[in-house]
Scaffold this active site. Sequence first.
Site, short mmCIF file in Angstrom:
data_model
loop_
_atom_site.label_atom_id
_atom_site.label_comp_id
_atom_site.label_asym_id
_atom_site.label_seq_id
_atom_site.Cartn_x
_atom_site.Cartn_y
_atom_site.Cartn_z
N ALA A 67 -0.48 -6.42 -24.15
CA ALA A 67 -1.86 -6.91 -24.31
C ALA A 67 -2.17 -7.16 -25.78
O ALA A 67 -2.86 -8.13 -26.12
CB ALA A 67 -2.84 -5.91 -23.71
N ASP A 68 -1.69 -6.29 -26.65
CA ASP A 68 -1.90 -6.49 -28.08
C ASP A 68 -1.27 -7.79 -28.56
O ASP A 68 -1.87 -8.53 -29.35
CB ASP A 68 -1.31 -5.32 -28.87
CG ASP A 68 -2.06 -4.02 -28.64
OD1 ASP A 68 -3.31 -4.04 -28.68
OD2 ASP A 68 -1.41 -2.99 -28.44
N SER A 69 -0.06 -8.06 -28.09
CA SER A 69 0.65 -9.27 -28.52
C SER A 69 -0.05 -10.52 -28.04
O SER A 69 -0.20 -11.50 -28.79
CB SER A 69 2.09 -9.24 -28.00
OG SER A 69 2.77 -8.10 -28.44
N ALA A 72 -3.10 -11.05 -30.09
CA ALA A 72 -2.80 -11.57 -31.42
C ALA A 72 -2.62 -13.08 -31.39
O ALA A 72 -3.14 -13.80 -32.26
CB ALA A 72 -1.54 -10.89 -31.97
#
Length: 295
Positions: A67-69, A72
């Site tokens: 989810a972070d990627s 980003a």
Amino acid sequence: LERWGLGWEELSAVNPRLVLARVTGFGQFGPYAHRPGFGTLAEAMSGFAAVTGEPDGPPTLPPFGLADSIAALATAYAVMTALSGRERTGRGQVVDLAIIEPILTVLGPQPLWYDQLGYVQPRTGNRSRNNAPRNTYRTSDGHWVAVSTSAQSVAERVMRLVGRPELIEEPWFAAGTTRAEHADELDEAVGHWIARRTREEAVSAFEKAEAAIAPVQDVRDVLEDPQYRALDTVTEVDDPELGPLRMQNVLFRLSETPGSIRWAGRPHGADTEEILTELGLSPSRIAALRAEGAL
């Protein structure tokens, strides 16, 4: 920023062309805005974990910052959109991105399915509700390969290759969704054929048959893969502290303005003074912020 008197109002007053990206777990408003949030929570809340894993197993989280990627990449796109808008209006703006949102977007039309059909996508392991055979299969030398048949022509080639051409004549074989209803039979045919061959033999045979297959690779395999090498997907970068190191390259190739990696990562705070000066803060203000422990 706001704690140290560097809120949006102050910064935009000094530099009205400023674009500020704010990425938090839940966004800048709403009932969860005050909560601490991480990508793991987004993977759970978005529905990703609910559809990942075996049907009789627990919801499964990814072993990396998925989810972070995704957030980003979405943030980079949002910032470029804001910069493009600035070219037209002459003014910057705030980008508000919640980590829980981009992963929900890439999960596909699940909200639409539920809204219109009352359909809730279940966990199916490596199988798909849209086509079959689609799974991972173990080879005779203990490796794994992944097979996909999203195109009807590819599904037919796979069945001919594994020696089961008669299945192509079945009425249910004509569409991916009805093939998926017979996944057990199709998996048995493909899995039995692959289990009697090494990974190299299976991949080579599929390639000759123009059927879709790929080895299940770990990072060691990725670094030796000839296609990744040809694309320079993992490139070598000189780092002043670590020396030559390998890392993922720029995500895409542009024919006229190709990108490149200038450094693996700048030392912490290396550009703070330059950036704050560009934002309009005076040397005395920067010195005061350092004295207060803000920098």
